[in-house]
Motif scaffolding. Structure first.
Motif, short mmCIF file in Angstrom:
data_model
loop_
_atom_site.label_atom_id
_atom_site.label_comp_id
_atom_site.label_asym_id
_atom_site.label_seq_id
_atom_site.Cartn_x
_atom_site.Cartn_y
_atom_site.Cartn_z
N GLY A 1 16.07 3.05 -4.45
CA GLY A 1 14.67 2.76 -4.14
C GLY A 1 14.15 3.76 -3.12
O GLY A 1 14.87 4.15 -2.19
N ALA A 2 12.93 4.17 -3.32
CA ALA A 2 12.32 5.12 -2.39
C ALA A 2 10.95 4.59 -1.98
O ALA A 2 10.14 4.21 -2.83
CB ALA A 2 12.17 6.49 -3.04
N ILE A 3 10.72 4.55 -0.68
CA ILE A 3 9.41 4.19 -0.14
C ILE A 3 8.77 5.49 0.34
O ILE A 3 9.35 6.23 1.14
CB ILE A 3 9.53 3.20 1.03
N ILE A 4 7.59 5.79 -0.18
CA ILE A 4 6.93 7.04 0.21
C ILE A 4 5.60 6.72 0.86
O ILE A 4 4.91 5.77 0.48
CB ILE A 4 6.73 7.99 -1.00
N PRO B 1 0.82 -1.21 0.00
CA PRO B 1 0.00 0.00 0.00
C PRO B 1 0.85 1.26 0.00
O PRO B 1 0.36 2.34 -0.33
CB PRO B 1 -0.81 -0.12 1.29
N ALA B 2 2.13 1.14 0.37
CA ALA B 2 3.02 2.30 0.34
C ALA B 2 3.44 2.58 -1.10
O ALA B 2 3.47 1.69 -1.96
CB ALA B 2 4.26 2.04 1.21
N GLY B 3 3.77 3.82 -1.39
CA GLY B 3 4.30 4.16 -2.69
C GLY B 3 5.75 3.75 -2.79
O GLY B 3 6.55 4.09 -1.91
N ILE B 4 6.12 3.01 -3.83
CA ILE B 4 7.49 2.54 -3.99
C ILE B 4 7.97 2.90 -5.39
O ILE B 4 7.30 2.61 -6.39
CB ILE B 4 7.60 1.03 -3.73
N ILE B 5 9.14 3.55 -5.42
CA ILE B 5 9.72 4.02 -6.68
C ILE B 5 11.16 3.54 -6.77
O ILE B 5 11.89 3.59 -5.77
CB ILE B 5 9.69 5.56 -6.76
N CYS B 6 11.59 3.08 -7.95
CA CYS B 6 12.99 2.73 -8.19
C CYS B 6 13.53 3.61 -9.31
O CYS B 6 12.82 3.92 -10.28
CB CYS B 6 13.13 1.26 -8.60
N ALA B 7 14.79 4.01 -9.15
CA ALA B 7 15.43 4.84 -10.18
C ALA B 7 16.85 4.32 -10.42
O ALA B 7 17.47 3.72 -9.54
CB ALA B 7 15.47 6.30 -9.73
N ASP B 8 17.35 4.56 -11.63
CA ASP B 8 18.71 4.11 -11.94
C ASP B 8 19.71 5.16 -11.51
O ASP B 8 19.37 6.17 -10.89
CB ASP B 8 18.84 3.76 -13.42
N HIS B 9 21.00 4.93 -11.88
CA HIS B 9 22.07 5.80 -11.41
C HIS B 9 21.97 7.20 -12.00
O HIS B 9 22.58 8.14 -11.49
CB HIS B 9 23.44 5.17 -11.74
N GLU B 10 21.20 7.38 -13.05
CA GLU B 10 21.02 8.70 -13.63
C GLU B 10 19.76 9.40 -13.12
O GLU B 10 19.42 10.49 -13.56
CB GLU B 10 20.95 8.58 -15.16
N PRO C 1 2.18 16.18 1.49
CA PRO C 1 3.28 15.91 2.41
C PRO C 1 3.55 14.41 2.48
O PRO C 1 2.62 13.61 2.67
CB PRO C 1 2.75 16.44 3.75
N ILE C 2 4.80 14.02 2.28
CA ILE C 2 5.14 12.60 2.29
C ILE C 2 6.35 12.37 3.20
O ILE C 2 7.11 13.29 3.51
CB ILE C 2 5.47 12.06 0.88
N GLU C 3 6.50 11.13 3.62
CA GLU C 3 7.71 10.67 4.29
C GLU C 3 8.42 9.75 3.31
O GLU C 3 7.81 8.83 2.76
CB GLU C 3 7.36 9.93 5.58
N LEU C 4 9.71 9.98 3.09
CA LEU C 4 10.47 9.23 2.10
C LEU C 4 11.64 8.54 2.77
O LEU C 4 12.41 9.17 3.51
CB LEU C 4 10.95 10.17 0.99
N ALA C 5 11.78 7.23 2.50
CA ALA C 5 12.93 6.46 2.97
C ALA C 5 13.70 6.00 1.74
O ALA C 5 13.16 5.26 0.90
CB ALA C 5 12.48 5.27 3.81
N LEU C 6 14.95 6.44 1.62
CA LEU C 6 15.75 6.17 0.42
C LEU C 6 16.78 5.09 0.70
O LEU C 6 17.42 5.07 1.76
CB LEU C 6 16.46 7.46 -0.02
N SER C 7 16.89 4.15 -0.21
CA SER C 7 17.90 3.11 -0.10
C SER C 7 18.66 3.00 -1.42
O SER C 7 18.21 3.50 -2.46
CB SER C 7 17.26 1.76 0.27
N MET C 8 19.83 2.34 -1.39
CA MET C 8 20.67 2.21 -2.58
C MET C 8 21.32 0.83 -2.59
O MET C 8 21.64 0.28 -1.54
CB MET C 8 21.75 3.29 -2.57
N TRP C 9 21.47 0.26 -3.77
CA TRP C 9 22.23 -0.98 -3.92
C TRP C 9 22.98 -0.93 -5.25
O TRP C 9 22.69 -0.09 -6.11
CB TRP C 9 21.30 -2.19 -3.86
N ARG C 10 23.94 -1.81 -5.39
CA ARG C 10 24.75 -1.83 -6.62
C ARG C 10 24.66 -3.20 -7.26
O ARG C 10 24.83 -4.22 -6.59
CB ARG C 10 26.21 -1.47 -6.33
#
Length: 728
Positions: free
Chosen positions: A280-283, A183-192, A263-272
């Protein structure tokens, strides 16, 4: 009523708990503000987020407690996780399930507990959001339960953010599988910084579909005024730089498809993967949470009825004034006559009146001043601007004037007045508690000096309060040690025959000797001890009258009532019990009440007096003619006779006005079928004039001073058995 949770396997529950990666104090930074808010909101010293592990219960966040874990078997939370609704224990020492718990009987001395289960999306209970206190509670209302569940929901949101972030960090594939249905908003983005994944939760939250969002730069959801820095930061990390926000939760605004901001709360994570960074961002939508937080903050800091700042906020402002050493004035205000509104129209009408009072108080004060409600019909005002001394007097007068204008409630007009106490900082006190105490003492002085006025604090008021406190302790010891005595003053008819006596309370102090009634009676009649002493007087005086009636069969005993005897308990039942125990007929007892006492009573007191009067007990109106509502009270109350106050008797031979008042009282009594007795008779002239005007009986120094039972019996030839001088 709570519904028990059915836990089929503790192993499955423990696996669900493990998904959060929790340990003692691991979320102290995230959850401590919520714990502190709960501590203030519910007025408890201890608030915790507990996690029930396999062998112990530990605290992921806590305030007000030094330990970080306890044995699971003795923890209250072990019981909380077995049910869906909060577990509330008002007094653990009396609870059959917890009275012998080491947390109750041991050094922790827990008496009050309230815990709401933290139930994750899997249905497993992780632990609880709980409150502890070493003092028991009389109640924990349904509103309190609702607020506790609300706070628990906010805490669970934080825990869920952590669980989702951990799950996301485990692997990209697992993240995508979980994110698709989250139910949370989840977004993934690349290195760019190009969006490569956009789940249904993000679509529901921001309005953009996956087709519209994927392939767009991450700045796509950033409000225009904030764009520029985000994508650059992602490219910096993608090139091998150190991430600044990864692993953290931040609050910011996101741009929705309709152009609004959320207004959102964002938790940002990164992996290689193979050296290439992905993000990845959970909003999570914060609009509901912020509304709830604002509501909780308002509950903790605003009076729910008037929306004025409450006592907590007032104290915080006073502490700030003390720290800044800023001159200020504190006014404490109490309404006079408010009880009549509640008694007449009920508490809902009283609430509406208090809301009108609050509006008037705010209208009188300035924009930099604070008006707060302390509770009941008591308010406080802090003045900061202007010359402190002069402005304090001016505002106090305006407050009294504003509240003297009649209020209209349910179509009825009510006249209120106000008493105000005024204290200055720093001249009257240098600490917040001392300033509040000074203003309260000034308020008590205003109420004692006639009400509808204001009084300034002076050091003499505190000294008087200390003396009264000391007197309260002395009177309690006097009662317990049997130092009170009864003296009796005779009442005679026109022929000089003894008709009865008035029992008068005296205090035989072990060091200072016999005390004047003025030295202790005014304080005693306002204290809670009045009920106990009044009961003793009733018992002793009736027993004495029963003895003297052996020689004087028509003897009648008059006893003065304290106001509290009519306000608490069941006076009618107590009198009946004493008459039965002593064998005194009801017709041989006369209860004396003053007009001021009657004016403070309610319909229950009136009913008790009517019951006693129907039994045959005489009801005398003492100090008649010195109050404000004598004529109306004559119609309403079940009276037997009037006692003419000595202030009218003293100058009956010299003052035509006093003589006319006495004559009018006698005529009025005759019209109502009441008897008349005059007090304070000291001369033969007074006696003759009173008898000539029709008084039935007389009382005063001419006929006999108040005297101990032995002296009274000797003078009038009665049985000499002084019950009225026995110990209490």
């Amino acid at each position: 009523m709570t519904a028990d949770r059915i836990v089929t396997s503790d192993d499955s529950r423990l696996r669900a708990v493990a998904a959060y990666g929790l340990s003692p104090d691991v979320m102290q930074g995230d959850l401590e503000p919520l714990n502190r808010l709960a501590s203030t909101l519910f007025g408890v010293p201890t608030s915790m987020v507990s996690v029930v592990a396999e062998h112990q219960t530990f605290f992921a966040s806590r305030v007000g407690i030094s330990v970080c874990e306890v044995d699971r078997r003795i923890s209250f939370c072990h019981s909380t996780i077995t049910q869906d609704e909060p577990l509330v224990i008002l007094d653990a020492s009396k609870d059959p399930n917890f009275h012998d718990n080491p947390l109750v009987t041991g050094p922790a001395h827990v008496r009050f507990y309230a815990g709401a289960p933290l139930i994750g999306p899997s249905g497993a209970a992780i632990g609880s959001f709980c409150l502890l206190d070493t003092s028991p509670r009389e109640a924990f209302t349904s509103a309190d339960v609702a607020n506790l569940k609300l706070v628990a929901t906010l805490a669970l949101d934080k825990l869920e953010m952590r669980r989702l972030a951990r799950a996301e960090q485990a692997s990209d594939n697992r993240f995508r599988q979980m994110a698709g249905t989250s139910p949370a908003g989840i977004i993934c983005a690349d290195h760019e910084g190009i969006i490569r994944f956009w789940n249904q939760g993000a679509e529901a939250m921001l309005g953009f579909s996956a087709v519209e969002a994927e392939g767009q730069p991450i700045d796509f959801i950033v409000p225009h005024r904030f764009r520029g820095g985000h994508a650059g930061g992602l490219r910096h990390v993608g090139a091998g730089g150190t991430p600044k926000l990864v692993g953290q939760s931040v609050e910011l605004s996101a741009l929705c498809k309709d152009g609004s901001e959320l207004p959102i709360e964002l938790a940002l994570s990164m992996w290689r993967d193979e050296g290439t960074a992905s993000f990845g961002a959970i909003i999570r939508d914060l609009s509901g949470r912020r509304a709830n937080e604002e509501r909780l903050d308002r509950l903790a800091h605003r009076d729910h009825l008037t929306d004025l700042p409450n006592r907590l906020v007032l104290r915080q402002r006073l502490d700030a004034i003390v720290r800044a050493q800023h001159e200020a004035v504190l006014l404490v205000l109490d309404l006079d006559g408010f009880k009549q509104v509640n008694d007449t129209l009920g508490h809902s009408a009283g609430d509406r009146l208090l809301q009108d009072v609050a509006k008037r108080l705010v209208s009188v004060t300035g924009p930099l001043d604070m008006v707060a409600r302390l509770g009941g019909d008591e308010f406080a005002i802090i003045l900061l601007e202007g010359e402190a001394d002069r402005r304090g007097d001016f505002v106090a007068e305006r407050l009294i004037q504003a509240l003297s204008v009649p209020f209209t409630v349910d179509g009825l007009a009510f006249n209120l007045s106000a008493s105000v106490g005024v204290a200055f900082y720093p001249s009257h006190a240098r600490q917040a508690d001392d300033l509040l105490s000074a203003a309260d003492l000034a308020l008590y002085s205003a109420k004692n000096e006639g009400r509808q006025c204001y009084r300034l604090y002076s050091p003499g008021l505190r000294q008087a309060a200390l003396q009264q406190h000391a007197l309260a302790g002395e009177l309690r010891r006097a009662y317990e040690n049997g130092e009170f005595r009864l003296f009796y003053q005779p009442q005679v008819d026109g022929a000089g025959r003894l008709m009865g006596a008035e029992a008068l309370l005296r205090w035989e102090h072990p060091d200072r000797g016999l005390q004047s009634p003025a030295a202790f009676l005014p304080f005693l009649e306002k204290s809670s001890l009045a009920v106990e002493v009044g009961q003793w007087v009733l018992q002793a005086a009736c027993a004495q009258a029963a003895i003297w009636r052996q020689d004087a069969p028509s003897f009648r005993m008059g006893i003065n009532l304290f106001g509290l005897q009519l306000h608490t308990g069941d006076l009618a039942a107590e009198v009946r019990t004493v008459l039965k125990q002593t064998g005194l007929p009801a017709t041989a007892l006369e209860l004396e009440v003053t007009e001021n006492i009657i004016l403070q009573q309610n319909d229950l007191a009136l009913q008790m007096l009517r019951t006693l009067h129907a039994d045959g007990v005489s009801i005398a109106f003492d100090d008649f003619g010195t109050g404000y509502a004598s004529l109306s009270l004559l119609k309403r109350y079940p009276l037997s006779r009037l006692k003419i106050d000595q202030s009218f008797v003293r100058n009956i031979g010299q003052s035509r006005e006093d003589a006319a008042i006495v004559r009018s009282i006698v005529h009025m009594a005759r019209a109502f079928g009441l008897g008349v007795i005059a007090e304070g008779v000291e001369t033969l002239e007074q006696q003759e004039r009173l008898l000539a005007k029709g008084c039935d009986e007389l009382q005063g120094y001419l006929l006999g001073r108040p005297m101990p039972a032995t002296s009274f019996a000797s003078r009038f030839g009665l049985v000499d058995r002084p019950v009225g001088e026995i110990a209490a």
